[in-house]
Design a protein around this motif. Structure first.
Motif, mmCIF file in Angstrom:
data_model
loop_
_atom_site.group_PDB
_atom_site.id
_atom_site.type_symbol
_atom_site.label_atom_id
_atom_site.label_comp_id
_atom_site.label_asym_id
_atom_site.label_seq_id
_atom_site.Cartn_x
_atom_site.Cartn_y
_atom_site.Cartn_z
ATOM 1 N N THR A 165 11.218 -2.477 -13.899
ATOM 2 C CA THR A 165 12.151 -1.366 -13.714
ATOM 3 C C THR A 165 12.082 -0.856 -12.286
ATOM 4 O O THR A 165 11.061 -0.985 -11.616
ATOM 5 N N PHE A 166 13.175 -0.296 -11.822
ATOM 6 C CA PHE A 166 13.255 0.273 -10.484
ATOM 7 C C PHE A 166 13.436 1.774 -10.633
ATOM 8 O O PHE A 166 14.363 2.215 -11.325
ATOM 9 N N VAL A 167 12.566 2.546 -10.019
ATOM 10 C CA VAL A 167 12.721 4.004 -10.101
ATOM 11 C C VAL A 167 12.538 4.617 -8.706
ATOM 12 O O VAL A 167 11.828 4.084 -7.860
ATOM 13 N N ASN A 168 13.217 5.722 -8.531
ATOM 14 C CA ASN A 168 13.055 6.459 -7.279
ATOM 15 C C ASN A 168 13.016 7.937 -7.610
ATOM 16 O O ASN A 168 14.031 8.537 -7.961
ATOM 17 N N GLU A 169 11.827 8.498 -7.532
ATOM 18 C CA GLU A 169 11.688 9.908 -7.867
ATOM 19 C C GLU A 169 11.530 10.742 -6.602
ATOM 20 O O GLU A 169 11.270 11.934 -6.671
ATOM 21 N N VAL A 170 11.639 10.109 -5.461
ATOM 22 C CA VAL A 170 11.358 10.880 -4.248
ATOM 23 C C VAL A 170 12.568 11.146 -3.358
ATOM 24 O O VAL A 170 12.622 12.149 -2.673
ATOM 25 N N ASP A 171 13.512 10.241 -3.331
ATOM 26 C CA ASP A 171 14.702 10.524 -2.530
ATOM 27 C C ASP A 171 15.912 9.854 -3.166
ATOM 28 O O ASP A 171 15.889 9.522 -4.344
ATOM 29 N N GLU A 172 16.947 9.667 -2.362
ATOM 30 C CA GLU A 172 18.194 9.190 -2.943
ATOM 31 C C GLU A 172 18.437 7.701 -2.704
ATOM 32 O O GLU A 172 19.509 7.212 -3.017
ATOM 33 N N GLU A 173 17.488 7.040 -2.124
ATOM 34 C CA GLU A 173 17.721 5.617 -1.866
ATOM 35 C C GLU A 173 17.932 4.887 -3.196
ATOM 36 O O GLU A 173 17.177 5.078 -4.148
ATOM 37 N N VAL A 225 6.105 -4.018 -15.171
ATOM 38 C CA VAL A 225 5.861 -3.413 -13.854
ATOM 39 C C VAL A 225 7.030 -2.517 -13.459
ATOM 40 O O VAL A 225 8.153 -2.692 -13.916
ATOM 41 N N GLU A 226 6.713 -1.559 -12.609
ATOM 42 C CA GLU A 226 7.737 -0.631 -12.143
ATOM 43 C C GLU A 226 7.750 -0.694 -10.620
ATOM 44 O O GLU A 226 6.707 -0.564 -9.977
ATOM 45 N N GLY A 229 -2.267 6.079 18.357
ATOM 46 C CA GLY A 229 -3.450 6.567 19.015
ATOM 47 C C GLY A 229 -3.861 7.958 18.615
ATOM 48 O O GLY A 229 -4.846 8.509 19.083
ATOM 49 N N GLY A 230 -3.143 8.623 17.775
ATOM 50 C CA GLY A 230 -3.583 9.902 17.238
ATOM 51 C C GLY A 230 -2.815 11.074 17.792
ATOM 52 O O GLY A 230 -2.493 11.158 18.969
ATOM 53 N N SER A 231 -2.497 12.007 16.957
ATOM 54 C CA SER A 231 -1.789 13.203 17.364
ATOM 55 C C SER A 231 -2.340 14.346 16.546
ATOM 56 O O SER A 231 -2.688 14.177 15.376
ATOM 57 N N GLU A 232 -2.437 15.494 17.186
ATOM 58 C CA GLU A 232 -2.949 16.661 16.456
ATOM 59 C C GLU A 232 -1.848 17.333 15.654
ATOM 60 O O GLU A 232 -2.085 18.131 14.777
ATOM 61 N N GLU A 233 -0.585 17.013 16.025
ATOM 62 C CA GLU A 233 0.552 17.639 15.332
ATOM 63 C C GLU A 233 0.658 17.072 13.915
ATOM 64 O O GLU A 233 0.510 15.874 13.709
ATOM 65 N N PRO A 234 0.933 17.998 12.958
ATOM 66 C CA PRO A 234 1.187 17.445 11.637
ATOM 67 C C PRO A 234 2.419 16.528 11.712
ATOM 68 O O PRO A 234 3.365 16.839 12.416
ATOM 69 N N ARG A 235 2.364 15.401 11.076
ATOM 70 C CA ARG A 235 3.514 14.498 11.130
ATOM 71 C C ARG A 235 3.745 13.853 9.763
ATOM 72 O O ARG A 235 2.832 13.706 8.953
ATOM 73 N N LYS A 236 4.980 13.522 9.578
ATOM 74 C CA LYS A 236 5.333 12.912 8.307
ATOM 75 C C LYS A 236 5.372 11.404 8.516
ATOM 76 O O LYS A 236 6.063 10.930 9.409
ATOM 77 N N ASN A 237 4.581 10.682 7.771
ATOM 78 C CA ASN A 237 4.705 9.240 7.928
ATOM 79 C C ASN A 237 5.856 8.753 7.057
ATOM 80 O O ASN A 237 6.381 9.478 6.228
ATOM 81 N N LYS A 238 6.252 7.541 7.313
ATOM 82 C CA LYS A 238 7.458 7.098 6.606
ATOM 83 C C LYS A 238 7.138 6.479 5.247
ATOM 84 O O LYS A 238 8.011 5.915 4.591
ATOM 85 N N GLY A 239 5.917 6.595 4.832
ATOM 86 C CA GLY A 239 5.569 6.048 3.525
ATOM 87 C C GLY A 239 5.443 4.546 3.567
ATOM 88 O O GLY A 239 5.436 3.938 4.637
ATOM 89 N N ARG A 240 5.345 3.985 2.416
ATOM 90 C CA ARG A 240 5.156 2.532 2.361
ATOM 91 C C ARG A 240 6.372 1.843 1.779
ATOM 92 O O ARG A 240 6.282 0.780 1.211
ATOM 93 N N GLY A 241 7.514 2.517 1.862
ATOM 94 C CA GLY A 241 8.718 1.920 1.287
ATOM 95 C C GLY A 241 8.600 1.860 -0.226
ATOM 96 O O GLY A 241 8.166 2.804 -0.874
ATOM 97 N N TRP A 242 8.911 0.718 -0.770
ATOM 98 C CA TRP A 242 8.834 0.543 -2.220
ATOM 99 C C TRP A 242 7.518 -0.130 -2.580
ATOM 100 O O TRP A 242 7.022 -0.976 -1.833
ATOM 101 N N GLY A 243 6.972 0.268 -3.683
ATOM 102 C CA GLY A 243 5.705 -0.323 -4.123
ATOM 103 C C GLY A 243 5.784 -0.680 -5.604
ATOM 104 O O GLY A 243 6.830 -0.540 -6.239
ATOM 105 N N VAL A 244 4.678 -1.151 -6.133
ATOM 106 C CA VAL A 244 4.658 -1.563 -7.544
ATOM 107 C C VAL A 244 3.579 -0.805 -8.290
ATOM 108 O O VAL A 244 2.479 -0.612 -7.763
ATOM 109 N N ARG A 245 3.885 -0.382 -9.494
ATOM 110 C CA ARG A 245 2.822 0.202 -10.319
ATOM 111 C C ARG A 245 2.974 -0.278 -11.762
ATOM 112 O O ARG A 245 4.040 -0.748 -12.171
#
Ligand code: SAM
Length: 908
Positions: free
Chosen positions: A510-518, A687-688, A707-723
């Protein structure tokens, strides 16, 4: 059971009594001939007498008290659509050596015996359908596989009929009255005809229906007369006798077409009328292409009650010309038809397609849409628009068979032409709209079709073509109806992938997206085969060394264990496999949930466990396939890779990649009974595929890639994964194989950055070892899942993964060096946990007979080596908490990036 066979024999005699003139049983013919030769006066009266007993030599010494074995080995269709099962009798044969008898499906003597045969046949058909569907081979597109008996009978009938009709054309015996109205009909059998009659009776009353049918039949008879008159006018010698010859010929052909169909083909008493009623031309069931049918033009076609439904579908195609109503009087009383696009228009459209050079290919699958108001059914044809890029630009033309109204099925013999496509070039849409306007059946239809086109274009745009691995941000956002669209594509993907998985017996995806609209992973199509266990070989076109690899090796090259076969009775049972589970590799066999002693008892014949014929593969030293396996204990004894439960034994994180030689299709053991055929079984864990979350972190929590930043930053995640969303997974569970495109290692090495992360190296054994003269580069391969692959291509990286891979040789030979990469659970995985794998854990197998330790294999003396140190240490230690992991990592100066929900993802 011998009585049953004799019973059948006498049954057949009874059947002969009902035989009509055309149905000569060979024995009868023989009789008749003898009578004629001998001038017997009885010949006329005894035309239908049963065959002489000596043809059925039951052997004098036959033991009539004994229960004789009987096995169903085939199924045939007799002339009147009657199903006959072919039975074989081991230990008995006629004097001519034949052993088979034919039994009507209702024959009580075969009651209960046919089930196995039917099941086996259904499975075979399912497999065939799977193979054909999956095949990219153009030649496979023309194959039709119809999974029911009705089809068999239809095929027999239609071939015979088509033969007759062609003959009629050749001989000029045509009914010229109807030359202009060419029709092509599929027939789905009597069930629908009955249903239609029922409806008719209801609509117009019994009396009217009878009248109508009478007219219908009279019309048919007068056609026959007309035919004769015409022929006579033409001066042909087509007299009554020839008419009779023709009817005999039709029967004869029909029987020929049904090949080997019993020496006695009992026909039903109403066969003549059935044959007449079915005197129409068919394309699909006869296996002929539409264009072939077009050649059979100007053929008389007899109106019949339209029919639809069934697993195969029914369709009428009409060539341009006056369309005479096939619906009998009273049809107008049915509810109004759905929007339809006339039959002529449909054909003209096809002609236009031909004209612009589009190839028409018979469709091998049918699609059914149903709503409360109407049924649109059957992809009749699909037209690959640009065969080189098959996944795109495919247009499906669909036709309306009928619609449901007031809980009744009414049949509409006109067509609806819908167009469904995934992506299509603008110029083609213009051509299409232009064609529709030219056809101009009615402005309403044109608008309707335009609406469909726009809808499909819109859909095609949503189904963006972003290449896998490209930045997700480039995915075109849905502007309108975001949620609805998102949900629908995810659902469609789930359906399509689950269906494909089900075809090979695997659990859902199954394909699910609970985090955004993709609306699903980019570039993944609905038609993507969920290749549970196959490589594809895109790079291998046109034929190259790689494609040759894909061709199945000669069966003779496979190891074939005879486990389960009679010959194993004499096998040397001195196995005494006292397993010391410390491996040659220096690793340890996991203790799993089973006590270590259990495997011992199983493999040690001294313990009293005598392997039966069924489970010889359980004892690796007895199983021929495992004889070449490198899985040996310290004492050099072979050990098997799986536990009795089918779990992979070597789940220690420190084990290098292990090669397992599984039993294969040529072995005597069976897939589900053999304990050495685990990786080839379909995946049992659902699998999902889910969208991973992007996370906001402060700089102190880790360093970013730059190389590191002190500013809080949003990473782009890992795309799609499997669970594993639906159930916990036990340690050692074998989950599936990595699939994709088979490429040369050199090609793989050239793939940089993100592209490389979809590539898994197939590190089987060292190629130079087997053939020192050959170029090892040419024998090293990788699997690239960028363009296609199964669910495993969504597995994300972790330095503390819960999955790992081993290599398994299942359908190739070890020397080919293209084993499967099989994923298994390194630990118990809780339901809902993301499954991850270490992308950098591809450790070459040790050379044959030589143990190579981790230490020897890691890079030395470079920056990478110190990172590798940390990484190896990390991997081999069982970190119970993040704190210790950090401490260790800090001590070893290992950069850590925390990503995703997993405790530690190190990017080295
Ligand atoms: C084999 S794919 C895995 C499926 C991928 N996430 C997707 O959506 O198609 C490998 C890619 O996933 C992403 N990826 C995998 N593991 C990751 C991790 N631990 N952290 C960040 N990105 C990761 C990277 O973009 C990588 O190129």
């Amino acid at each position: 059971m011998i009585e049953q066979a004799q019973g059948f024999y006498s049954d057949r005699s009874m059947l002969y009594d009902d035989e009509d003139l055309g149905g000569h049983e060979p024995g009868q013919q023989q009789n008749q001939q003898t009578d004629e030769d001998g001038g017997s006066s009885e010949s006329d009266n005894n035309l239908y007498e049963s065959s002489e007993p000596e043809r059925e030599d039951w052997q004098d010494e036959i033991d009539t008290e004994k229960d004789w074995d009987m096995k169903i080995v085939g199924v045939e269709v007799a002339n009147g659509d009657e199903i006959y099962y072919e039975a074989r009798w081991p230990g008995w044969s006629r004097s001519d050596g034949t052993t088979n008898t034919y039994h009507h499906k209702n024959d009580p003597s075969i009651k209960g015996l046919t089930r196995d045969w039917d099941n086996a046949r259904q499975n075979k058909i399912k497999n065939l359908i799977g193979t054909v569907k999956k095949s990219n081979d153009d030649t496979a597109l023309g194959i039709e596989i119809w999974p029911d008996n009705d089809v068999m009978s239809s095929n027999t009938r239609y071939r015979a009929q088509l033969f007759d009709e062609k003959l009629a054309i050749t001989e000029g015996r045509l009914n010229r009255k109807r030359n202009s109205a060419v029709r092509v009909e599929y027939d789905l059998g009597e069930g629908l005809e009955r249903e239609m009659l029922r409806l008719l009776k209801k609509e117009i009353g019994e009396e009217e229906t009878r009248k109508m049918l009478k007219e219908y039949n009279d019309d048919e008879e007068s056609d026959d007369d007309d035919g004769k008159d015409t022929d006579n006018e033409d001066g042909d010698n087509d007299n009554d006798e020839n008419q009779h010859d023709r009817s005999v010929q039709r029967r004869t052909r029909s029987e020929t077409a049904s090949s080997r169909t019993r020496s006695t083909a009992p026909s039903t008493s109403n066969s003549a009328s059935i044959s007449r009623a079915q005197s129409t031309i068919s394309s699909g069931p006869s296996g002929l292409s539409r264009s072939q049918l077009k050649n059979v033009s100007n053929v008389r076609s007899i109106p019949r009650i339209p029919q639809a439904q069934g697993s195969v579908g029914q369709v009428k195609l009409s060539a341009p010309g006056p369309s005479s109503s096939l619906i009998p009087p009273g049809r107008s009383a049915f509810s109004p038809a759905p929007p339809s696009f006339g039959p002529q228009s449909y054909d003209i459209l096809l002609y236009v397609f031909h004209w612009v050079g589009i190839v028409e290919v018979p469709c091998i699958h049918s699609t059914h849409y149903a709503s409360s108001s109407f049924v649109i059914s059957l992809s009749i044809v699909y037209i690959p628009f640009g065969l080189d890029d098959k996944d795109k630009n495919i247009i499906y033309i669909e036709k309306t068979l009928g619609y449901i109204s007031n809980d009744e099925i009414a049949y509409e013999n006109r067509f609806f032409c819908g167009v469904i496509f995934e992506s299509i070039s603008a110029h083609f849409i213009l051509i299409l709209i232009f064609v529709l306007f030219i056809l101009g059946t009615s402005i309403y239809h044109v608008f309707y079709i335009c609406f469909l086109v726009i809808l499909n274009v819109y859909y095609a745009n949503q189904n963006n073509d972003v290449e896998l691995g490209e930045d997700n941000a480039r995915v075109k956002p849905n502007r309108k109806g975001k949620t609805r669209e998102t949900r629908s594509r995810l659902q469609l993907l789930s359906l399509a992938w689950t269906e494909a998985a089900a075809q090979v017996g695997a659990a859902s995806i199954t394909f699910v997206n609970e985090v955004d609209e993709e609306d699903g992973p980019p570039g993944v199509g609905l038609d993507t085969d969920s290749r549970e266990g196959e490589f594809t070989y895109l790079e291998a076109k046109p034929k190259t060394h790689l494609q040759e690899l894909l061709e199945p090796p000669d069966p003779g090259m496979f190891l074939q264990c005879g486990c389960g076969a009679e010959s194993d009775r004499d096998v040397d049972m001195d196995v005494n496999d006292d397993i010391d589970i410390e491996m040659l590799f220096g690793g340890t066999e996991s203790d799993l949930d089973t006590p270590k002693g259990k495997g011992k008892a199983k493999e040690n014949s001294d313990s009293g466990h005598i392997p039966t014929l069924q489970n010889v593969c359980d004892v690796s030293s007895l199983c021929g396939c495992q004889g070449i396996s490198e899985l040996v204990d310290k004492a050099g004894k072979h050990i098997r890779a799986y536990t009795d439960e089918g779990l992979f034994k070597f789940t220690s994180r420190s084990n290098p990649r292990i090669e397992v030689i599984e039993c294969n299709q040529y072995c005597k053991c069976t897939l589900y009974e053999c304990s050495n055929r685990i990786a080839q079984r379909p995946r049992s864990i659902p699998v999902e595929i889910f969208k991973t979350e992007s996370e906001t972190r402060s700089g102190s929590e880790g360093v970013d890639d730059h190389g590191g930043s002190e500013e809080p930053r949003k990473n782009k995640g890992r795309g799609w994964g499997v669970r594993c969303a639906k159930q916990n997974v036990k340690r050692g569970t074998v989950l599936g194989c990595y699939t994709g495109e088979l490429i040369h290692r050199q090609t793989a090495n050239g793939l940089e950055g993100e592209y490389g992360t979809y590539v898994f190296d197939l590190d089987g054994r060292d190629p130079a070892e087997d053939d020192e003269e050959s170029d090892p580069n040419l024998q090293m391969y990788s699997i690239d899942a960028r363009k296609c692959g199964n669910w495993t291509r969504f597995l994300n990286h972790s330095c503390l993964p819960n999955l790992a891979v081993y290599t398994a040789v299942l359908d190739t030979i070890p020397e080919q060096n293209i084993p499967r990469l099989v994923f298994f659970a390194l630990e118990d995985i809780l339901k809902g946990t993301e499954m991850t794998v270490d992308y950098h854990a591809g450790n070459p197998l040790p050379k044959k007979g030589k143990a190579r330790k981790w230490e020897e294999m890691r890079p030395q003396g470079t920056i990478a080596s110190s990172l590798q140190d940390a990484y190896l240490h990390w991997m081999t230690s069982d970190y119970s908490s993040l704190d210790t992991a950090f401490l260790d990592a800090g001590r070893m100066n290992c950069p850590i990036i925390l990503t995703g929900s997993h405790p530690c993802n190190i990017i080295v």
